[in-house]
Scaffold this active site. Structure first.
Site, PDB file in Angstrom:
ATOM      1  N   ASP B 153       0.854  -1.137  -0.091  1.00 20.65           N
ATOM      2  CA  ASP B 153       0.173  -0.015  -0.089  1.00 20.65           C
ATOM      3  C   ASP B 153       1.165   1.244   0.050  1.00 20.65           C
ATOM      4  OD1 ASP B 153      -2.173   1.920   0.171  1.00 20.65           O
ATOM      5  OD2 ASP B 153      -3.122   0.087   1.195  1.00 20.65           O
ATOM      6  N   SER B 219      -3.424  17.739  -2.718  1.00 23.17           N
ATOM      7  CA  SER B 219      -2.167  17.525  -3.640  1.00 23.17           C
ATOM      8  C   SER B 219      -0.932  17.479  -2.771  1.00 23.17           C
ATOM      9  CB  SER B 219      -2.125  18.306  -4.856  1.00 23.17           C
ATOM     10  OG  SER B 219      -3.527  18.120  -5.514  1.00 23.17           O
ATOM     11  N   GLU B 304       2.866  22.946 -12.010  1.00 22.53           N
ATOM     12  CA  GLU B 304       1.615  22.296 -12.128  1.00 22.53           C
ATOM     13  C   GLU B 304       1.484  21.679 -13.527  1.00 22.53           C
ATOM     14  OE1 GLU B 304      -0.867  21.455 -10.281  1.00 22.53           O
ATOM     15  OE2 GLU B 304      -2.432  20.984 -11.681  1.00 22.53           O
ATOM     16  N   SER B 317       5.126   5.974 -22.176  1.00 19.03           N
ATOM     17  CA  SER B 317       6.297   5.032 -22.295  1.00 19.03           C
ATOM     18  C   SER B 317       5.730   3.699 -22.074  1.00 19.03           C
ATOM     19  CB  SER B 317       7.301   5.416 -21.179  1.00 19.03           C
ATOM     20  OG  SER B 317       7.519   6.767 -21.125  1.00 19.03           O
ATOM     21  N   THR B 377      12.012  17.299 -23.822  1.00 17.28           N
ATOM     22  CA  THR B 377      10.737  16.706 -24.127  1.00 17.28           C
ATOM     23  C   THR B 377      10.733  16.316 -25.726  1.00 17.28           C
ATOM     24  OG1 THR B 377       9.869  18.622 -22.784  1.00 17.28           O
ATOM     25  CG2 THR B 377       8.236  17.462 -24.293  1.00 17.28           C
ATOM     26  N   LYS B 380      12.440  12.815 -25.463  1.00 16.01           N
ATOM     27  CA  LYS B 380      11.456  11.862 -25.128  1.00 16.01           C
ATOM     28  C   LYS B 380      10.441  11.423 -26.503  1.00 16.01           C
ATOM     29  CE  LYS B 380       9.843  11.569 -20.942  1.00 16.01           C
ATOM     30  NZ  LYS B 380       9.702  11.852 -19.531  1.00 16.01           N
ATOM     31  N   ARG B 499      -8.956  35.710 -25.147  1.00 14.83           N
ATOM     32  CA  ARG B 499      -9.589  34.613 -24.544  1.00 14.83           C
ATOM     33  C   ARG B 499     -10.673  35.355 -23.710  1.00 14.83           C
ATOM     34  NH1 ARG B 499      -5.097  32.942 -20.108  1.00 14.83           N
ATOM     35  NH2 ARG B 499      -6.676  31.318 -19.740  1.00 14.83           N
TER      36      ARG B 499
END
Lengths: 221, 579, 345, 130
Positions: B153, B219, B304, B317, B377, B380, B499
């Site tokens: 756990d 969080s 974030e 992945s 990035t 990746k 926006r």
């Protein structure tokens, strides 16, 4: 491919615990079992302290950027009283010392009375600190130093009382631990509880040193 | 009497009901918006009542209490997180459809009031970030990570329950705000001084503050829990560099949560002090400085977005490797790239406000720092392509999401580099280009990742496979809907459309807003496909049973009892299906 | 700027991927925003935009092209070689890291230069001294003060063509963002703070201006028209404003400070609201109006003279502190170091 | 019961060698966390406190805060935080599961999306066209 690496083989639990024992857990060899079962909790508490430190760090930074925002209201020199801040510092430092004594009493398995004695002294010092801090705030309020007066005072009252709130929480925790001690004796949860509270207590001491140097000494210099 | 009432109900009055203004003002706009708001409130109330009636009718209260609500089992808590995320996802998608519909007819008007539109974009953003994305990835990590590292756990199972409770409370608060309106109109970023009491005295901003605060506390605790679990509870012999990539990304996300969430707690906390105790942290007068808020918010906000995107990287992945029947290419490189991203994510927050008038040195430095993130990035992305290279690729549902991700994500990365250029950002900041960019990262990145993971690990959780036909339909609807809905926004942004505007006056915008509106409808279809997929899968579960599981982790009895009468003994392992 | 030629060249290269954008460039004449630039800043920004896309494409195109190829070649039941345990290639790795690093290095140098060149605080060099315009953001309109001319307008900004414009900006309410897409950069405006912006129009015409930062229900109506005219027309505009405008007095200001858009102000002032542009002219403005608004202090309504030009407001200087207007240095004056707002963590 | 991980892809290697799914020599009791209502309590008090703050219902804020505090302190007094699953139960479940593995027909990857897929794959073979 899947790194879900599974081979059900027995392993040696004690050997494993030796390997992963966390250096921050300092209960001593007499409490080996507690260390094995509870070191995750203490490590987790350290991680939590890091997160809490971010909060204080950001509030410190905010405070520094708001130093100029007195908006014509009273500033540090009108509001702060060195004597009382010094007393608070001494009280908190002394309480850290007495908590250290309590930790030693726990580590070397001295009698429980001594442990309780030091814990109670710590608690009293903490309460005295809070008393002086509240008295300080009261004086500040009387001199027009209310948070709604200026951005600077808002920053002050978002930083310093948060520390006070932490101390209050720590005191409540201490009382709760004394209660657990009375009910269950010195069992593993109580021991690790004291250990974690000690971390928090010393942490709050360090934060106060920061407040004292940056807010009080810095403000009055 | 009124004194007593106000001490009990505070400032809550009849006017908080969504149909209240309709009763007094019969203009068409008020009526239309009142009907929409009342319908939404009705759905919340009916949904809650239906859930209560259903559980009572099935006589499952005791079961729900002892097997789910009070269970410390990470698998069940993970599933409950995902349930919250799916409910909130449905609401926020419906809100998005309303917004796109409004803009599709928004030349010189439309059917929504500006106030209503403001609430919609605020709740949509707040929900999608804090109550869809965060619970979804928390749920997936909760479920999968301990199984991957062979932990029975999490380190702090009860703390995990508390995290779930805090998120649930925040989500419930946002839901309640539909019934007892209003919600904030300050956007998900809640910039003061617009959100200060002097400009926004109503309850709306307070709803936003406390919902977000509950979520950030949750969080932070989750991050601590995950990090300690990964550091302390790995199975014997599982060194850090033997961990699955998903666990690696979970670790990075957990660390980002520990350090990235407190700034938002501080920001919302100080804003609350401003509003409740007349502080002057972010007010315009008396020495307040709203730029502190912006810095605090984005000191959270930028980590974030990597909290949100790293777990999907881990998921993809696994998915690329599994469905190519091949090892992951460059395992160590991927780990290093992940760590690079996590560290760099703390050094770029200022690119969210290039237009605030800081010096060109600062802007340029942060622009370049932002581009640095593009390097790991990009690596990746190439690693994933090389994972497929020389493999045997099966286009299963998770793989369709993964392919959609890799193709669309690079486009989002490109627009990210554009936005990271301060000189160009001065043109497209605050425009729909920005909106298109972050949706381009979050829908193909985060959401596709989550849906991919759901399809991938579902058999493990519930002992039967998800139906594929509706799965494919959902995936393709998502991909097509995304492209239709957001590529036009890039164009609109280049044309200077801000926006968050409820209406506009440039006829050139119209074809693009209509196209985006159609895209939103396709996304709504995708949501319906997902629901049908779930329904059909549960209906046909016996045909798709999965018996063989993974011995990692102790399976709790009754794990899948809610959905399968079979009372399956051990959850099956999805990844084993794929070799 | 290299302009059209280079732009269309890049366009051809990007065609397969940016069908939608190209479609858009097809009707570019009709297109608002910086894709149809009307000034040097916006033109440079458009140029940067395409340069960056071209550079990033070096990384993006292989992914877009190769992914479908790999999917097809290594499909299940295909006949390509299958190597399930192949997981590392040093050379591929070096290329994978080197190419993006190289691109970012090039981009880095490029960005450093362009960011400084296009810094909105940087004055634009020109034959003539720049025209000073002070901009105040309200809920939900913009007030333009011409300090040298001693006039003000609302709903319309009139500027001479080919002459740099130097803006000083602030907000009377919440955070807003001032933006004329066809001319160039947007910049945030905040109460108690001054930001700067330099633009120039090189074509006569009418361009949309707007607020980009949400500030309430009238946000989408916070618009204005920028009219770029030749020098004669500009002088004519100034003259007519002085003659036909009304003074910006206490009553008029109270109307502006209320929530509402241009048209609401025009209606309250008793002007014709049929005109969609709703230009409102003020023949005189109080002394130092801009800085009193910025500082949040009371306005001295007795000093309605023509303001002399502001001298030497550099980015580091302190603007609008109590010393700047001795009219009403109230105690709730903010300390005034906010001119150049450095972002701090 | 916990596996020993000696490399990346240890499980895959074992399966390649035909040594996957082994029973351990010895079974032990395992401890799992016990149920707790703290999460539910915090959810309710958190919601109540936030709701009270939004609408200025101060009594609700104070009451919810007090309940939270009491609940957290009370949790500190709980000593029964784990429950034990006996070795025999572990053994029964694990062996039942191994039995399932033995009874399940391994499938080729082309059958993944059919009802024949019960979660047991044929291991991949180097260079083979599957």
């Amino acid at each position: 491919m899947s790194q879900n690496n599974v081979i059900p083989i027995e392993h040696n639990a004690t050997q494993d615990a030796q390997k992963t024992r966390h250096p921050g857990l300092n209960l001593g060899p007499a409490h080996a079992h507690e260390e094995d079962t509870r070191e995750e909790m203490v490590f987790g508490f350290w991680v939590f302290m890091m997160s809490d430190l971010i909060i204080f760090g950001l509030l410190f930074a905010t405070y520094v950027t708001m130093l100029g925002g007195t908006a014509g209201g009273p500033g540090p020199s009108e509001l702060f009283e060195m004597k009382s801040a010094f007393i608070e510092t001494m009280l908190l430092l002394a309480s850290s010392f007495t908590f250290g004594m309590a930790s030693l009493a726990l580590k070397y398995r001295e009698d429980r009375t001594r442990l309780v004695f030091w814990l109670v002294v710590t608690l009293l010092l903490g309460v005295a600190f809070l008393f002086f801090e509240l008295k300080d705030f009261h004086t500040m309020f009387d001199n027009g130093g209310v948070p709604s007066r200026s951005g600077y005072l808002s920053a002050f009252f978002s930083l310093v009382p948060l520390h006070g709130l932490h101390v209050t929480g720590a005191c409540i925790w201490l009382v709760a631990l004394l209660g657990q001690l009375a009910v269950y004796g010195l069992d593993a949860p109580v021991k690790t509880g004291i250990l974690r509270l000690a971390i928090l207590w010393h942490f709050l001491d360090i934060v106060w040193i920061g407040i004292f140097s940056l807010v009080y000494l810095g403000g009055l210099s | 009497m009124s004194d007593a009432m106000s001490s009990i109900f505070g400032r809550l009055g009849w006017d908080a009901l969504p149909f209240w203004s309709m009763l007094h003002d019969h203009s068409p706009m008020t009526l239309i918006n009142g009907v929409i708001a009342t319908g939404a409130a009705g759905m919340v109330v009916l949904g809650a009542l239906a859930a209560i009636v259903l559980v009572s009718w099935l006589g499952k209260w005791k079961y729900l209490w002892s097997e789910w609500l009070t269970s410390p089992d990470h698998k069940k808590i993970g599933i409950m997180f995902i349930v919250i995320a799916l409910v909130m996802l449905a609401r926020a998608i419906i809100e998005a459809v309303f917004m796109r519909a409004q803009q599709a007819v928004g030349l010189d008007g439309g059917f929504l009031t500006a106030e209503h539109f403001g609430e919609l974009f605020t709740t949509h953003g707040t929900i999608m970030v804090f109550f869809m994305a965060m619970p979804f990835l928390t749920g997936i990590i909760n479920y999968v990570m301990p199984l991957q590292i062979g932990a029975r756990d999490l380190s702090f199972p009860v703390l995990n329950q508390v995290s779930l409770g805090l998120t649930a409370a925040g989500a419930a608060l946002v839901m309640i705000s539909l019934v007892l309106a209003p919600f904030s109109t300050g956007g998900w970023t809640g910039y003061p001084p617009f959100t200060e009491l002097s400009y926004n005295p109503g309850a709306g901003v307070d709803y936003w503050i406390w919902a977000v605060t509950l979520s950030t506390l949750s969080s932070t605790l989750t991050g601590i829990n995950f990090a300690v679990t990964i550091f302390k509870k790995r199975a014997p012999g599982m060194k850090l560099f033997r961990m699955p990539l998903f666990t690696w990304t979970a670790l990075c996300t957990a660390i980002l949560m520990i350090f990235g969430m407190p700034p938002l707690t501080v920001a919302t906390g100080l804003l609350a002090l401003d509003r409740y105790l007349d502080f002057h942290m972010f007010t315009t007068d008396l020495g307040g400085n709203m730029m502190n808020y912006v810095n605090l918010f984005w000191a959270f906000g930028h980590p974030e977005v990597y909290i949100l995107i790293l777990p999907p990287f881990g998921i993809f992945s696994e998915v690329f490797a599994t469905f190519s029947g091949k090892r992951i290419y460059g395992y160590k490189i991927l780990v290093i790239a992940t760590m690079c991203i996590a560290v760099l994510s703390f050094t770029v927050w200022l690119h969210h406000f290039f237009t605030m008038g800081q010096s060109a040195h600062i802007n340029a430095a942060f622009g370049i720092a932002t581009m640095l993130i593009g390097i790991p990035t990009g690596v990746k992305v190439y690693d994933w392509m090389l994972t497929m290279y020389r493999g045997r690729i099966r286009l299963s549902v998770p793989m369709v999401y993964a392919i959609g991700f890799i193709m669309l994500f690079v486009l989002g990365g490109m627009t990210g580099i554009i936005l990271a250029t301060p000189s160009v950002d001065y043109q497209i900041h605050n425009s729909l280009f920005l909106v298109a960019h972050f949706h381009n990262m979050l829908i193909p990145g985060l959401l596709f990742g989550m849906l991919s993971a759901t399809n991938f690990w579902f058999p493990k959780a519930f002992g039967f496979r998800l139906e594929e036909r509706w799965g494919y339909r959902a995936a393709f609807c998502w991909i097509i809907g995304f492209m239709l809905a957001f590529f036009p926004l890039y164009v609109l942004g280049l044309m200077g459309m801000p926006r968050r505007s409820v209406a506009y006056f440039e006829p050139q915008y119209l074809p693009w807003t209509i196209m985006a509106g159609i895209g939103a409808l396709v996304i709504l279809c995708a949501l319906l496909c997902l629901l049908l997929q779930l329904w059909v899968s549960i209906r046909d579960r016996h045909a798709n049973n999965v018996f063989v599981g993974d011995p990692l982790g102790w399976p709790d009895a009754g794990m899948v009892g809610l959905l399968t009468a079979a009372g399956i003994q051990l959850p099956g392992a999805a990844r084993d299906l794929q070799h | 700027m290299t302009g059209q030629g280079k732009h269309s060249l890049q366009r051809n290269r990007l065609y397969p991927l940016f069908a939608s954008l190209i479609l858009l460039s097809g009707c570019r004449a009709d297109m608002p925003g910086f894709m149809n630039p009307q000034g040097p800043i916006a033109q440079a920004q458009r140029h940067h935009f395409w340069v960056i896309i071209a550079l990033v494409m070096i990384v993006v195109i292989p992914v877009i092209i190769q992914t479908p190829l790999i999917l097809w070649r290594y499909r299940y039941r295909g006949h390509a070689v299958y190597r399930p345990k192949w997981d590392m290639s040093r050379w591929l790795d070096i290329i994978m890291w080197a190419v993006p690093i190289l691109i970012v290095a090039i981009l880095g140098v490029y960005i450093w230069r362009q960011t400084h060149e296009l810094d909105p605080y940087r004055p634009i060099a020109g034959d003539q001294p720049p025209l000073e315009v002070q901009v105040v953001g309200y809920d939900w309109k913009w007030l333009f003060i011409y300090p040298e001319q001693g006039i003000a307008t609302l709903g319309q900004l009139v500027v001479p063509v080919d002459r740099p414009i130097s803006f000083e900006l602030t907000s009377a309410t919440v955070l807003q963002s001032f933006f004329i897409p066809a001319l160039g950069s947007q910049i945030d405006v905040m109460n108690r703070m001054v930001t700067r912006l330099h633009l120039e129009a090189d074509h006569p015409g009418r361009f949309e201006g707007k607020n980009m930062q949400y500030n309430g229900e009238g946000f989408h109506r916070q618009r204005f028209v920028t009219r770029a005219v030749d020098d004669d027309a500009f002088n004519d505009f100034v003259q007519r404003t002085r003659e036909q405008g009304q003074p910006l007095d206490r009553d008029a200001y109270a109307i502006i400070a209320q929530k509402g858009d241009n048209r609401d102000v025009a209606r309250e002032l008793g002007l014709n609201t049929d005109d969609t542009d709703a230009v409102i002219r003020f023949s005189t403005v109080p002394d130092g109006l801009f800085h009193t608004i910025m500082a949040g202090s009371p306005i001295d309504w007795s000093a309605m003279t023509i303001t002399p030009p502001q001298q030497g407001t550099t980015r580091t200087s302190v603007i609008g502190g109590p010393s700047d207007n001795d009219t009403a240095p109230s105690s709730d004056h903010p300390s005034s170091s906010h001119d150049r707002k450095e972002a701090q963590p | 019961m916990l596996p020993e991980i000696y490399s990346i892809d240890a499980f895959m290697t074992e399966k390649d060698r035909g040594q996957g799914w082994q029973a351990p020599d010895r079974y032990e009791d395992i401890e799992m966390p016990a149920n707790s209502a703290l999460g539910v309590v915090i959810a309710i008090t958190g919601l109540a406190m936030a709701f009270g703050l939004v609408w200025y219902m101060w009594w609700l804020v104070i009451a919810a805060g007090l309940v939270t505090l009491v609940a957290i302190i009370a949790r500190g007094f709980v000593r029964q935080t784990t429950r034990t699953i006996s070795a025999s139960e572990v053994q029964r479940t694990h062996e039942h599961w191994l039995e399932q593995v033995r009874r399940t027909t391994p499938i080729n990857r082309s059958q993944e999306q059919t009802t024949a897929n019960h979660g047991l794959p044929v291991p991949p073979i180097e260079g083979a066209v599957q």
